[in-house]
Design a protein around this motif. Structure first.
Motif, short mmCIF file in Angstrom:
data_model
loop_
_atom_site.label_atom_id
_atom_site.label_comp_id
_atom_site.label_asym_id
_atom_site.label_seq_id
_atom_site.Cartn_x
_atom_site.Cartn_y
_atom_site.Cartn_z
N ASP A 60 49.04 36.64 45.84
CA ASP A 60 48.00 35.61 45.78
C ASP A 60 48.47 34.23 46.25
N HIS A 79 44.13 43.65 52.01
CA HIS A 79 43.83 42.26 51.63
C HIS A 79 42.76 42.27 50.53
N GLU A 80 42.94 41.33 49.60
CA GLU A 80 41.97 41.16 48.51
C GLU A 80 41.85 39.68 48.24
N ASP A 81 40.64 39.23 47.85
CA ASP A 81 40.50 37.80 47.57
C ASP A 81 39.77 37.56 46.26
N ASN A 82 39.68 36.26 45.89
CA ASN A 82 39.13 35.89 44.59
C ASN A 82 37.61 36.00 44.51
N GLY A 86 37.67 42.87 49.69
CA GLY A 86 38.95 43.48 50.03
C GLY A 86 38.78 44.52 51.11
N ILE A 103 39.95 29.64 49.68
CA ILE A 103 40.00 31.04 49.31
C ILE A 103 41.40 31.30 48.73
N HIS A 105 43.86 34.58 48.25
CA HIS A 105 43.91 36.00 48.60
C HIS A 105 45.35 36.51 48.63
N GLU A 107 47.86 39.53 50.71
CA GLU A 107 47.98 40.42 51.88
C GLU A 107 49.22 41.26 51.61
#
Ligand code: FE2
Length: 279
Positions: A60, A79-82, A86, A103, A105, A107
């Protein structure tokens, strides 16, 4: 109409660095030799089959005020984000992320062995778009337009236009060109790049000759102004390179880590907003 060939203006050698939680990368733009190349802020290459070099990934972290563009050649990256979004980046796929007002995120590699290779480019946003809502363009490998010329040259059009074919990514402030070009030994690549756009080549395979000057070894060749680009492959290997261009923004840059704004006050605001959970 006469044409002006773009000649090399600067050669930027890559600098080995460690990023994220300990990922080995090679930086050209944004490194010690070239602070930035308006509108581009950073270019990292990664290519290794040693998992120790990539397994720690990029946990993050925030971004504000610019765009990150990830293009994979080999390997899988999750990838994932808040916001809860994803997905997985695959070889030949691209993610054009407009961080805008903010953002957070991660990776992370989705493999524990094998080759991981690709690029991350940072693209600046003009003042009036720095605080826009975050958005993604995730392009799957099969959705990147592909050209095979008669001479065997292969072009993947991630952004911009070549041979009348428009790229997969659109609606970007700097009107970018982003091509992945493969040139067989003995062949010559030519293309048109708009006058006034900042343009460069990142060679990642083989060696290019630009007006007689050899370019290889992960270096970036920044090109002077003009409308034509010409790269020759004298062989013996295939030449692979990225050709990237975009309209300069010509605004002041206040930059610290993952925040790129116009003024120091905006930079401090970015820190405050991030640390108070307002991203
Ligand atoms: Fe990131």
């Amino acid at each position: 109409m006469s044409e002006t060939r773009r000649e090399i203006s600067t050669l930027i050698p890559p600098m080995e660095m460690s990023e994220g939680a300990g990922v080995r990368i090679r930086r050209t733009i944004g490194g010690p030799y070239q602070e930035n190349l308006d509108p581009f802020l950073l270019l990292d290459q990664f290519r290794t089959d040693n998992a120790d070099d990539y397994i720690a990934g990029f946990p993050d972290h925030p971004h504000r005020g610019f765009e990150t563009v990830t293009y994979m050649l080999a390997g899988l990256m999750r990838h994932e984000d808040n916001s809860g979004a994803g997905g997985t980046l695959r070889p030949g796929g691209v993610q054009w992320m407009t961080a805008g007002r903010g953002i957070v995120h991660s990776e992370m590699p989705q493999q524990e062995e094998g080759l991981m290779a690709g690029f991350q480019l940072w693209v600046n946003l003009p003042a009036d778009q720095k605080m826009c809502a975050p958005r993604y363009q995730n392009i799957e490998p099969d959705d990147v337009p592909h050209i095979t010329r008669d001479d065997g040259i292969e072009i993947r059009v991630i952004a911009g236009e070549v041979d009348g074919i428009k790229g997969a990514v659109n609606g970007i402030a700097i009107d970018p060109t982003y091509l992945d070009v493969r040139v067989p030994a003995g062949q010559v690549f030519e293309a048109t790049i708009p006058w006034g756009h900042t343009a460069f080549c990142q060679v990642f395979e083989g060696e290019a000759h630009i007006s007689g000057t050899p370019v290889g070894g992960g270096s970036v060749a920044v090109l002077g102004d003009g409308d034509r680009v010409r790269l020759e492959n004298h062989g013996p290997d295939e030449l692979g390179f990225l050709l990237i261009a975009g309209r300069p923004i010509n605004e002041p840059i206040a930059r610290y880590g993952p925040f790129v704004m116009n003024t120091q006050a905006e930079l401090e605001q970015a820190f405050q907003d991030f640390h108070s959970g307002n991203f």
